[in-house]
Each structure stands twice: as C-alpha cells, then as structure tokens.
Design a protein around this motif. Structure first.
Motif, PDB file in Angstrom:
ATOM      1  N   ARG A 214       0.878  -1.174   0.000  1.00 56.73           N
ATOM      2  CA  ARG A 214       0.000   0.000   0.000  1.00 56.73           C
ATOM      3  C   ARG A 214       0.910   1.217   0.000  1.00 56.73           C
ATOM      4  O   ARG A 214       1.611   1.477   0.986  1.00 56.73           O
ATOM      5  N   ILE A 215       0.928   1.951  -1.105  1.00 56.68           N
ATOM      6  CA  ILE A 215       1.828   3.076  -1.267  1.00 56.68           C
ATOM      7  C   ILE A 215       1.037   4.371  -1.146  1.00 56.68           C
ATOM      8  O   ILE A 215      -0.050   4.505  -1.730  1.00 56.68           O
ATOM      9  N   ILE A 216       1.574   5.313  -0.375  1.00 59.56           N
ATOM     10  CA  ILE A 216       0.921   6.587  -0.122  1.00 59.56           C
ATOM     11  C   ILE A 216       1.462   7.634  -1.092  1.00 59.56           C
ATOM     12  O   ILE A 216       2.680   7.746  -1.273  1.00 59.56           O
ATOM     13  N   ALA A 217       0.585   8.397  -1.711  1.00 60.98           N
ATOM     14  CA  ALA A 217       1.018   9.477  -2.597  1.00 60.98           C
ATOM     15  C   ALA A 217       1.772  10.536  -1.803  1.00 60.98           C
ATOM     16  O   ALA A 217       1.552  10.693  -0.593  1.00 60.98           O
ATOM     17  N   PRO A 218       2.684  11.271  -2.437  1.00 55.36           N
ATOM     18  CA  PRO A 218       3.420  12.325  -1.724  1.00 55.36           C
ATOM     19  C   PRO A 218       2.460  13.345  -1.115  1.00 55.36           C
ATOM     20  O   PRO A 218       1.385  13.628  -1.645  1.00 55.36           O
ATOM     21  N   ALA A 219       2.893  13.928   0.006  1.00 57.95           N
ATOM     22  CA  ALA A 219       2.104  14.965   0.664  1.00 57.95           C
ATOM     23  C   ALA A 219       2.011  16.192  -0.236  1.00 57.95           C
ATOM     24  O   ALA A 219       2.836  16.401  -1.144  1.00 57.95           O
ATOM     25  N   GLY A 220       1.008  17.022   0.028  1.00 59.13           N
ATOM     26  CA  GLY A 220       0.832  18.222  -0.773  1.00 59.13           C
ATOM     27  C   GLY A 220       2.018  19.161  -0.714  1.00 59.13           C
ATOM     28  O   GLY A 220       2.258  19.939  -1.650  1.00 59.13           O
ATOM     29  N   SER A 221       2.795  19.080   0.360  1.00 55.47           N
ATOM     30  CA  SER A 221       3.953  19.958   0.536  1.00 55.47           C
ATOM     31  C   SER A 221       5.253  19.335   0.033  1.00 55.47           C
ATOM     32  O   SER A 221       6.334  19.891   0.227  1.00 55.47           O
ATOM     33  N   ALA A 222       5.163  18.180  -0.611  1.00 55.94           N
ATOM     34  CA  ALA A 222       6.369  17.445  -1.005  1.00 55.94           C
ATOM     35  C   ALA A 222       7.164  18.189  -2.077  1.00 55.94           C
ATOM     36  O   ALA A 222       6.614  18.946  -2.877  1.00 55.94           O
ATOM     37  N   HIS A 223       8.480  17.964  -2.079  1.00 58.19           N
ATOM     38  CA  HIS A 223       9.339  18.409  -3.175  1.00 58.19           C
ATOM     39  C   HIS A 223      10.319  17.281  -3.479  1.00 58.19           C
ATOM     40  O   HIS A 223      10.298  16.225  -2.835  1.00 58.19           O
ATOM     41  N   LYS A 224      11.195  17.497  -4.453  1.00 51.82           N
ATOM     42  CA  LYS A 224      12.016  16.395  -4.957  1.00 51.82           C
ATOM     43  C   LYS A 224      12.919  15.792  -3.892  1.00 51.82           C
ATOM     44  O   LYS A 224      13.201  14.590  -3.925  1.00 51.82           O
ATOM     45  N   THR A 226      12.297  15.778  -0.475  1.00 50.10           N
ATOM     46  CA  THR A 226      11.527  15.065   0.549  1.00 50.10           C
ATOM     47  C   THR A 226      11.020  13.733   0.013  1.00 50.10           C
ATOM     48  O   THR A 226      10.793  12.801   0.780  1.00 50.10           O
ATOM     49  N   ARG A 227      10.830  13.635  -1.300  1.00 49.31           N
ATOM     50  CA  ARG A 227      10.408  12.359  -1.882  1.00 49.31           C
ATOM     51  C   ARG A 227      11.561  11.360  -1.956  1.00 49.31           C
ATOM     52  O   ARG A 227      11.335  10.160  -2.107  1.00 49.31           O
ATOM     53  N   GLY A 228      12.786  11.851  -1.859  1.00 48.78           N
ATOM     54  CA  GLY A 228      13.936  10.958  -1.847  1.00 48.78           C
ATOM     55  C   GLY A 228      14.838  11.160  -3.042  1.00 48.78           C
ATOM     56  O   GLY A 228      14.376  11.173  -4.191  1.00 48.78           O
ATOM     57  N   MET A 229      16.134  11.319  -2.773  1.00 52.94           N
ATOM     58  CA  MET A 229      17.115  11.462  -3.839  1.00 52.94           C
ATOM     59  C   MET A 229      17.933  10.183  -3.938  1.00 52.94           C
ATOM     60  O   MET A 229      18.465   9.692  -2.944  1.00 52.94           O
ATOM     61  N   GLY A 252       8.952   6.044  -7.372  1.00 50.12           N
ATOM     62  CA  GLY A 252       8.643   6.865  -6.207  1.00 50.12           C
ATOM     63  C   GLY A 252       9.656   7.908  -5.811  1.00 50.12           C
ATOM     64  O   GLY A 252       9.294   8.908  -5.184  1.00 50.12           O
ATOM     65  N   ALA A 253      10.941   7.697  -6.088  1.00 51.33           N
ATOM     66  CA  ALA A 253      11.950   8.690  -5.714  1.00 51.33           C
ATOM     67  C   ALA A 253      11.713   9.988  -6.480  1.00 51.33           C
ATOM     68  O   ALA A 253      11.302   9.973  -7.649  1.00 51.33           O
ATOM     69  N   GLY A 254      12.005  11.129  -5.828  1.00 50.82           N
ATOM     70  CA  GLY A 254      11.749  12.411  -6.456  1.00 50.82           C
ATOM     71  C   GLY A 254      12.886  12.951  -7.286  1.00 50.82           C
ATOM     72  O   GLY A 254      12.700  13.855  -8.110  1.00 50.82           O
ATOM     73  N   TYR A 255      14.086  12.426  -7.069  1.00 50.43           N
ATOM     74  CA  TYR A 255      15.267  12.974  -7.751  1.00 50.43           C
ATOM     75  C   TYR A 255      16.250  11.831  -7.967  1.00 50.43           C
ATOM     76  O   TYR A 255      16.759  11.247  -7.011  1.00 50.43           O
ATOM     77  N   ARG A 418      12.584   2.807  -3.993  1.00 56.44           N
ATOM     78  CA  ARG A 418      11.776   2.660  -2.771  1.00 56.44           C
ATOM     79  C   ARG A 418      12.629   2.917  -1.518  1.00 56.44           C
ATOM     80  O   ARG A 418      12.162   3.523  -0.558  1.00 56.44           O
ATOM     81  N   LEU A 419      13.887   2.489  -1.540  1.00 53.65           N
ATOM     82  CA  LEU A 419      14.780   2.723  -0.411  1.00 53.65           C
ATOM     83  C   LEU A 419      15.042   4.218  -0.241  1.00 53.65           C
ATOM     84  O   LEU A 419      15.084   4.732   0.891  1.00 53.65           O
ATOM     85  N   ALA A 420      15.205   4.939  -1.353  1.00 53.45           N
ATOM     86  CA  ALA A 420      15.487   6.372  -1.285  1.00 53.45           C
ATOM     87  C   ALA A 420      14.340   7.167  -0.682  1.00 53.45           C
ATOM     88  O   ALA A 420      14.554   8.250  -0.125  1.00 53.45           O
TER      89      ALA A 420
END
Length: 464
Positions: A214-224, A226-229, A252-255, A418-420
């Motif tokens: 069960r994967i949760i979408a990024p929060a409304g305040s997310a940026h690259k 916070t999503r994980g580099m 899922g990683a943002g960067y 996913r780890l990031a």
C-alpha cells in the motif's frame, strides 16, 4: 501478518493442526473443511463434467474422498481411483461416507478434470514406479488437472521433484501455503495457486507470501528532496545505469542522479553528477545509492564500489558489485544495504561470506542475510527476500518473459527508488520486488527491459 499470507514448513503445519485438534476440533472436521473447500474450486472448473479423483492411503486421500462426495452431492459426474486402502482413521471414515463410484486403477479411465489426492505435503521419498505410472496416465487422460495441497512427488519444504510429475492447471494449498508453492522447480508445474483455509492460526516467525504494498502518494507539501534522492553509480556499461535510473524514476523517488562520467545516452530528464565520486555520494540529501548495474569488474570499478560503501547513505548492491564484494568491504559499514543476486551471484556471495550453498534457497538467503548483515533479494523464477533479523518473504513465480537482458537492472533501480523514499530496507526490497513483477504482468509478451522500466509507474499507480 494475516494467516492467509503465511508459508509453513511441514513441521510447522503439523504443529498448527495439532493446536487446532488440542483446542477441540477433530481431524475429521478439519478434513471435511479442507475437502469441501477444494470441492468448491473443482466444481467451478468441472460442473457436471466427468471428474476423476486419485485418492491415496493417508489424509490427503481422505480429503479426496470428501471432495468426491461433495461433487457427487451437487450432481456431478465423479469417480474415485483408490490404489490403496485408507490407512488413517479419518481417511477410512471419509471413504465410508463416500457414496459414489470407485474404479479399479487398471481400468481405462478418462474425463474432463483429474484431481490428484494421492500424497500430500508429508512425502519425503520418490513415488513407486506403479504410483508414478498411474499418476501420469490419469493426468494424460484428462483435459484439466488439479493438485490438492501439492502435486504428488514434490518435497514440500524445498520444491524438489522426487519423481516425474505432470503439469497441473491448478494447485489448491490446504490450510496454509507451503514453501514448494513458491520454489523452483516444483512451482513451474503447479499452474494457478489458490488457498483453501481451514482455520490455521498465525504462526510466530513464519515466512510469508509477498503481497501488494500500500503506497501513499506524496504529501501536498512534497518536493524532490523530501520524496527521496537516489544516486546511481555509473560504470563501463552506462546503459545499465540509465535503465536502472529510468525504472527508479517511476518507483517513487523524487530525484534520480547518475553519478560519474556522463553517459552519452542520458535522457533529458535524468541528471548527471560529474563531480568527484566521493563528493557526489557524500551529499547529505541522498536517500540511497545504487551501485552495480554496468559497473565493470576492473580496478576502477572496485574503487567506485568502495566509494559507494564508504558513503553514509543506505545502498543497493547489484550485478558487478556483488562479484567484487567481500566480507571485509562490509566490516565497518553501519548504514543498511540490500543485495540483489541471481543464482551465480548468490553463490559468489556465499563464498565471500563463507555460507553453505547446498541448502534450499530460502535457507541460503536467510543464512547469507544473517552473516552479511544485508537484506538479500535472491532473485530468479523464484525470488526470496530475507532480512538479517530473520524475516523472510517468498514471491509468486515470476513471469517467464522476464528472462531477458536488463530486467535485473530494472529490479535494482525499482528497489533503490523505494529505499530512497525513506523506507526500511526489508520493506523497500519487498515493495520493489512486487512492483517489478507487477510491471511485468502489465507488459505484452516478449517485452524488453526498457518496456519493463516504462511500466513501473503503472504498477505503482495500482498500489495507490
């Protein structure tokens, strides 16, 4: 963990059944529940068409008599082939309650659905020549084949083939999943898998079946950040790193950055970080590092691996990195690590960490995880994820179209992504394995690794 997801050894299953019996449930009641549940599935397939049930002497045979009687009472056309007398009290009771036809094993028998209830999960020796010949002959004489609990002639705890067995269209696990339901070579011939529940309680420390995350979408305040580099260490074959990065972008990683020399084929939406490797990997915003795809095995590759292991971020080790790794490389490392070996790389790691390579695959993965301190993803047609703390998960049999170059790079990129995001290493490995397999299910036949990487976002979307 839901009881329906647990995977039990033969000993664990017997102990679980004994606890039910000690609590007041009779063997006959358990047999009736198992046989009736299996009959539900056979009835869906056969309806009123001819069903032949091969019953053995033990409780698996008893399940078969219950199944046959349930089909008969529903108006089905069913017969039983019984090469042995029933040898347990519950099986004898089930045979007495069966009111239908019992056919001589030597008779010329054919029909629509063949149901194998000859021997269950307790079998530890090959079938006799007579039993093997009967099993194969009956299977050949029917269009569809169903195995109850396990196909006869399989070792439940290892997935080894004790005898020649026919291919089945459906296998009905009774009470709980067994290891053979997920292990090669046995699982290759089991067809679809379904579980017939009989009230087995959760067993402490049991292995479990891999299920959809069960994967949760990024929060409304997310940026690259916070999503994980994710930093992916390139090497002498840059295409593999780019393939892993493409999968990582969709998992899922943002960067996602490829560090080291800029590949010629770098897509415009991937970043190349050409700083000195130690500087690029020491960025405190890095959520994970992937090293191995396309790395090479020369001195320069060993130096790139050492730099990745020296960095403070969690890492995923794949491909060439696994062939260069030794126990001393991990001695001072404290950050989590995930290794994703195929069979040859698993054997190399076992030599490096002095583990016994002759054991069944789940035990090999568990021992290597405990010895190395890494989460081990022992990949292949059967895939096991093992944690150093003893947790172990088995995935469903892989899509055979995954047997093409580059799909391992897609897997490592998906896991690393996913780890990031900040997941615990074992959870990240399990989610990555599931997403990889589900992406393959979404692809048409004869897909390429690039096709697979592009399907990862669709697999992720199915988990939201």
């Amino acid at each position: 963990m839901p009881a329906s997801d647990q995977i039990l050894s033969v000993a664990q299953m017997r102990a679980a059944e004994d606890r039910l019996i000690a609590g007041g449930i009779s063997v006959e009641a358990l047999m009736d529940q198992a046989g009736q549940g299996a009959a539900d599935w056979v009835w869906r397939i056969a309806g009123t068409r001819r069903v032949t049930v091969l019953c053995g002497p033990g409780n698996n045979g008893g399940d078969g008599y219950v199944l046959a009687e349930a089909i008969r009472r529903r108006g089905g056309d069913v017969c039983v082939v019984a090469p042995y007398d029933a040898r347990t009290d519950a099986a004898r009771n089930a045979r007495q309650l069966y009111q239908g036809e019992i056919v001589d094993p030597e008779a010329d028998i054919s029909g629509e659905v063949f149901v194998d209830c000859l021997f269950g999960s307790g079998l530890t020796r090959p079938l006799s020549e007579q039993d093997e010949a009967l099993l194969l002959r009956l299977a050949e004489a029917h269009r569809l084949r169903v195995a109850v609990d396990l196909p006869s002639g399989i070792a439940a705890d290892t997935g080894a083939l004790l005898s020649s067995i026919p291919a089945f269209d459906l296998t009905l696990a009774l009470g709980a999943w067994k290891f053979a339901h997920f292990l090669m070579p046995a699982v290759a011939g089991m067809g679809s898998l379904r579980l017939v529940e009989i009230g087995i309680d959760p067993v402490s420390g049991a292995a479990r079946r891999l299920t959809a995350p069960r994967i949760i979408a990024p929060a409304g305040s997310a940026h690259k950040y916070t999503r994980g580099m994710l930093a992916i260490v390139g090497g002498e074959m840059p295409g593999a790193a780019v393939l892993a990065a493409t999968a990582a972008q969709g998992a899922g990683a943002g960067y996602v950055r490829v560090v080291g020399e800029r590949p010629d084929n770098l897509p415009i939406d991937l970043v190349a970080d050409e700083r000195a490797l130690s500087d690029a990997l020491d960025d405190r915003r890095t959520g994970a590092i992937l090293v191995g795809p396309g790395l090479g095995r020369d001195h320069a590759a060993a130096e790139r691996l050492a730099a990745a292991l020296h960095a403070p971020a969690p890492c995923v080790l794949d491909a060439d990195a696994l062939m260069l790794l030794d126990a001393s490389s991990m001695a001072d490392r404290t950050a989590p690590a995930i290794a994703t070996p195929h069979d040859g790389e698993l054997a190399a790691l076992e030599r490096a960490f002095v583990c016994d390579g002759s054991l069944p695959k789940p035990q090999r993965a568990m021992n290597l995880a405990a010895r190395s301190g890494m989460v081990i993803v022992a990949k292949g047609p059967d895939t096991i994820v093992a944690s150093p703390d003893g947790r172990v998960v088995l995935a469903d049999r892989g899509n055979s179209w995954l047997s093409t170059a580059g799909t391992g790079d897609v897997l490592s990129g998906t896991i690393a992504s996913r780890l990031a995001t900040g997941l615990e290493a074992f959870t990240a490995a399990c989610e990555g394995v599931w997403l990889h397999a589900h992406a393959a299910r979404r692809c048409p036949p004869a897909f390429t690794a690039a096709d697979l990487a592009k399907a990862v976002p669709q697999a992720l979307a199915d988990c939201l």
